[in-house]
Structure formats: C-alpha cells, structure tokens
Design a protein around this motif. Structure first.
Motif, mmCIF file in Angstrom:
data_model
loop_
_atom_site.group_PDB
_atom_site.id
_atom_site.type_symbol
_atom_site.label_atom_id
_atom_site.label_comp_id
_atom_site.label_asym_id
_atom_site.label_seq_id
_atom_site.Cartn_x
_atom_site.Cartn_y
_atom_site.Cartn_z
ATOM 1 N N UNK A 192 0.846 -1.184 0.000
ATOM 2 C CA UNK A 192 0.000 0.000 0.000
ATOM 3 C C UNK A 192 0.889 1.243 0.000
ATOM 4 N N UNK A 193 0.259 2.389 -0.002
ATOM 5 C CA UNK A 193 0.992 3.651 -0.083
ATOM 6 C C UNK A 193 1.848 3.886 1.156
ATOM 7 N N UNK A 194 1.337 3.483 2.305
ATOM 8 C CA UNK A 194 2.103 3.664 3.542
ATOM 9 C C UNK A 194 3.389 2.832 3.524
ATOM 10 N N UNK A 195 3.293 1.612 3.029
ATOM 11 C CA UNK A 195 4.481 0.763 2.907
ATOM 12 C C UNK A 195 5.500 1.389 1.963
ATOM 13 N N UNK A 196 5.015 1.971 0.905
ATOM 14 C CA UNK A 196 5.873 2.636 -0.067
ATOM 15 C C UNK A 196 6.587 3.823 0.569
ATOM 16 N N UNK A 197 5.854 4.646 1.285
ATOM 17 C CA UNK A 197 6.452 5.785 1.986
ATOM 18 C C UNK A 197 7.495 5.318 2.995
ATOM 19 N N UNK A 250 2.891 9.412 10.693
ATOM 20 C CA UNK A 250 3.995 8.741 11.379
ATOM 21 C C UNK A 250 4.239 7.363 10.778
ATOM 22 N N UNK A 251 5.502 6.945 10.776
ATOM 23 C CA UNK A 251 5.870 5.700 10.106
ATOM 24 C C UNK A 251 5.906 4.497 11.037
ATOM 25 N N UNK A 252 5.631 4.693 12.318
ATOM 26 C CA UNK A 252 5.657 3.559 13.241
ATOM 27 C C UNK A 252 7.075 3.204 13.658
ATOM 28 N N UNK A 253 7.204 2.049 14.299
ATOM 29 C CA UNK A 253 8.494 1.662 14.888
ATOM 30 C C UNK A 253 9.249 0.614 14.085
ATOM 31 N N UNK A 254 8.647 0.075 13.046
ATOM 32 C CA UNK A 254 9.288 -0.998 12.272
ATOM 33 C C UNK A 254 10.082 -0.388 11.121
ATOM 34 N N UNK A 255 11.408 -0.276 11.319
ATOM 35 C CA UNK A 255 12.247 0.370 10.323
ATOM 36 C C UNK A 255 13.447 -0.491 9.978
ATOM 37 N N UNK A 256 13.955 -0.284 8.751
ATOM 38 C CA UNK A 256 15.240 -0.869 8.397
ATOM 39 C C UNK A 256 16.372 -0.132 9.099
#
Length: 209
Positions: free
Chosen positions: A56-61, A117-123
């Motif tokens: 989805x768009x959020x995953x893309x961002x 906000x992008x949440x806490x799951x980041x690379x």
C-alpha cells in the motif's frame, strides 16, 4: 547472467523506478493527494504492478524514508573519522547541508513534507550512530559534554543536538524553498552554511580553550 539473476535485477530496477516516482509525487502534490494509481500512471505501469512490489501507499512511503535516512547517515563517514568532537560537529553540520543540497527531493520528503507517522518498524536501527543520523549527531554532542568542551550550562545532549539540527535545517530548507528568489542578494550557499556551522558551534563551546 542467468535468468534468475536477470529477473532479480529487473525487479530491483522496477522497485527503484516506483520509489523515485513516488518520492517526486509526494513532494510535488502532497502525500495525502497521491494515490497508487497516480504513481502507476507516472511510470506507465498498471496499479497491479505497483501492488506486486508494495502492499500500500504507507508501505511505499516507509521504504522511501528508510532508504533516504540510511543515505543521510552514510554521508557522515568522513566526519566519523575525526577524533575532536568540536571539529567532528562542524563537519557533520556541513555533511548534512551537502546532503540536502545534493538530494533536494529526498530532503523535501524527509523534512519538509507532512506525512503520517511511520511507526516503529524500520530498516534503520534507532540509536545506532552508523544508521541513525540523529543518534550520530547526539553521540558527538555527548562526547563534547563529557570532555567538558561545551559551556558548563549545556548538559542536555538532546537540546543541543536539536538546536544544531534546527540551524542547519534552516540553511537547507531556505535554499530549497527560495533559491530562485531574486528579491534577496544571496551570498554564496557554501559561505552561508559554513557561517551557520561556525555560529552554532562557537556559541556552544566553553571559552578559554
């Protein structure tokens, strides 16, 4: 190159194409206004092809921001080699400035475009100075405080780091937003960046050294 490797390379090329198009559209039109179909139209793909790569768009961002923040952190390689925290802080400020000037669309999306906000799951590993640009900046400030290089009243590493960041952000964002404005007789961009770094850091250091 075998068929499997060729398919993987083509897949990465398409993903990069999608990410670059999405970044440009988010900056130009605003995150909320952009749809997955709009991104697909931009690169002349079907929306189905986009959804094959991104849920989805959020995953893309999320993926764009992770990649761009990692790129920013990697700009501090030369600064990381400097032992003296004051000189390291100056070089870090200039490296931040150069990143913003070299990658204005990255910078616009990271720091000048509203998005959820992008949440806490980041690379990007939060708190790891090798990946987290803010953590790298704060580690320098903490070193300077520990070595008593700053004024004695400056003991809050978060406050000092955020003030340093705000000053350099001002130089970069003003350039990006107003670089074509002929109303002002602009002085050299590098000169402005260096003066800002010197002004900020000289206001922090302990006198008498």
């Amino acid at each position: 190159m075998g068929p499997r490797e060729r398919r993987e390379r083509e897949r990465e090329e398409i993903r990069t194409l999608i990410l670059d198009a999405a970044r440009e559209l988010f900056v130009a039109e605003g995150y909320e206004a952009v749809t997955m179909r709009r991104i697909a139209d931009r690169i002349e793909y079907s929306p189905t092809a986009i959804y094959f790569h991104f849920r989805d768009k959020e995953t893309l961002l999320h993926e764009i921001c992770d990649a761009d923040f990692l790129e920013l952190a990697q700009q501090f390689g030369d600064a990381a080699k400097i032992a003296d925290p004051i000189e390291k802080l100056k070089e870090t400020g200039l490296a931040y400035f150069r990143f913003g000037v070299e990658f204005p669309n990255h910078y616009r999306l990271m720091f000048m475009t509203p998005h959820p906000p992008l949440g806490d799951d980041h690379d990007v590993e939060k708190g790891n100075p090798e990946e987290d640009a803010y953590a790298f900046l704060k580690s320098i400030v903490e070193q300077a405080i520990k070595e008593k290089r700053f004024r004695p009243d400056l003991t809050d590493a978060e406050l000092v780091s955020q003030t340093m960041w705000a000053g350099m952000h001002g130089v970069v964002s003003l350039h990006i937003a107003k670089c074509n404005d002929t109303w002002v007789e602009w002085r050299g961009l590098e000169d402005r960046a260096r003066l800002m770094v010197d002004t900020l850091v000289n206001g922090l250091v302990r006198h008498g050294r």
